[in-house]
Design a protein around this motif. Structure first.
Motif, mmCIF file in Angstrom:
data_model
loop_
_atom_site.group_PDB
_atom_site.id
_atom_site.type_symbol
_atom_site.label_atom_id
_atom_site.label_comp_id
_atom_site.label_asym_id
_atom_site.label_seq_id
_atom_site.Cartn_x
_atom_site.Cartn_y
_atom_site.Cartn_z
ATOM 1 N N GLU A 84 0.860 -1.190 0.000
ATOM 2 C CA GLU A 84 0.000 0.000 0.000
ATOM 3 C C GLU A 84 0.887 1.228 0.000
ATOM 4 O OE1 GLU A 84 -3.033 0.309 3.033
ATOM 5 O OE2 GLU A 84 -3.269 -1.866 3.070
ATOM 6 N N ARG A 110 3.013 7.528 3.217
ATOM 7 C CA ARG A 110 2.491 6.439 4.051
ATOM 8 C C ARG A 110 2.560 5.165 3.237
ATOM 9 N NH1 ARG A 110 -1.397 3.100 4.756
ATOM 10 N NH2 ARG A 110 -2.019 2.414 6.824
ATOM 11 N N ILE A 111 3.186 4.123 3.809
ATOM 12 C CA ILE A 111 3.288 2.844 3.100
ATOM 13 C C ILE A 111 3.077 1.671 4.047
ATOM 14 C CG2 ILE A 111 4.835 3.707 1.295
ATOM 15 C CD1 ILE A 111 7.145 2.274 2.774
ATOM 16 N N VAL A 112 2.736 0.556 3.445
ATOM 17 C CA VAL A 112 2.693 -0.730 4.137
ATOM 18 C C VAL A 112 3.604 -1.659 3.341
ATOM 19 C CG1 VAL A 112 1.266 -2.652 4.918
ATOM 20 C CG2 VAL A 112 0.327 -0.325 4.922
ATOM 21 N N GLU A 114 5.461 -5.561 3.172
ATOM 22 C CA GLU A 114 5.544 -6.953 3.619
ATOM 23 C C GLU A 114 6.916 -7.485 3.250
ATOM 24 O OE1 GLU A 114 2.280 -9.105 1.863
ATOM 25 O OE2 GLU A 114 0.884 -8.423 3.425
ATOM 26 N N THR A 125 5.060 -7.276 8.638
ATOM 27 C CA THR A 125 4.370 -6.191 7.948
ATOM 28 C C THR A 125 4.693 -4.908 8.697
ATOM 29 O OG1 THR A 125 2.576 -7.659 7.262
ATOM 30 C CG2 THR A 125 2.136 -5.288 7.190
ATOM 31 N N THR A 127 3.965 -0.837 8.802
ATOM 32 C CA THR A 127 3.179 0.322 8.377
ATOM 33 C C THR A 127 3.910 1.542 8.915
ATOM 34 O OG1 THR A 127 1.134 -0.951 8.489
ATOM 35 C CG2 THR A 127 0.925 1.458 8.498
ATOM 36 N N THR A 128 4.264 2.456 8.030
ATOM 37 C CA THR A 128 5.035 3.613 8.465
ATOM 38 C C THR A 128 4.721 4.829 7.609
ATOM 39 O OG1 THR A 128 7.225 4.327 9.192
ATOM 40 C CG2 THR A 128 7.104 3.120 7.097
ATOM 41 N N ASP A 129 5.332 5.941 7.996
ATOM 42 C CA ASP A 129 5.051 7.192 7.300
ATOM 43 C C ASP A 129 6.280 8.079 7.264
ATOM 44 O OD1 ASP A 129 5.293 8.202 9.892
ATOM 45 O OD2 ASP A 129 3.153 8.528 10.149
ATOM 46 N N ALA A 133 9.145 6.034 5.796
ATOM 47 C CA ALA A 133 8.528 5.530 4.564
ATOM 48 C C ALA A 133 9.422 5.841 3.367
ATOM 49 C CB ALA A 133 7.141 6.132 4.370
#
Length: 165
Positions: A84, A110-112, A114, A125, A127-129, A133
């Motif tokens: 994402e 913002r990304i996700v 894996e 996983t 999730t960060t920004d 990111a």
């Protein structure tokens, strides 16, 4: 320790191979990446192609960086994929493999992601920004055979790196 290779080295423009995260050689490579990153002032990430190894392995640590909002500390990932991406923003980037230049690159804020961890093969996983990111995207690009220069809008968005004494 291996040395950081610089453009136009062919390894930097060749997509890295997916790896077996449990392979002892990959675990050793992960440790070497972290050691080189720690020994390089201002370095917040380093990918295997930057030390001459065509493999999808990189480390990141943006802890304490003034542009960092979210931080997951120091980590190494193998075979990372962005699943994402949103909130696209321009930002200035530099790279140890392109030591004399910086450039404006549009990346997701913002990304996700894996990936798997070296040594255990454990899926993760993240999730960060913000800056973390950006750093992740920069290192994932290295693993795909891309430099930040491949993502700038044109020559007008490339700058001579400033040297602070």
């Amino acid at each position: 320790m291996r040395k950081v290779v610089t453009a136009p080295a062919a390894v930097l423009s060749t997509p890295g191979a997916e790896v077996d995260a449990c392979d002892p050689g990959i675990v050793e490579l992960a440790g070497e990446l972290v050691a080189i990153m720690r020994a390089s002032p201002g370095c917040v990430g380093l990918a295997a192609p930057q030390i001459g190894v065509s493999a999808q392995v990189f480390c990141v640590d943006v802890t304490g960086h003034p542009k960092a909002a979210t931080t997951h500390g120091e980590f190494v990932l193998c075979n990372a994929k962005i699943i994402e991406a949103s909130r696209w923003r321009p930002g200035r980037e530099g790279c140890m493999s392109v030591p004399d230049l910086t450039g404006d690159v549009r990346r997701a804020a913002r990304i996700v992601v894996e990936a798997v961890r070296p040594g255990t093969g454990e899926p993760v996983t993240i999730t960060t920004d913000a800056f973390e990111a950006r750093a992740l995207q920069h290192e994932i690009d290295h693993c795909a055979g891309k430099l930040f220069l491949d993502r700038v809008a044109g020559a007008h968005a490339v700058y001579q790196r400033k040297v602070y004494l």
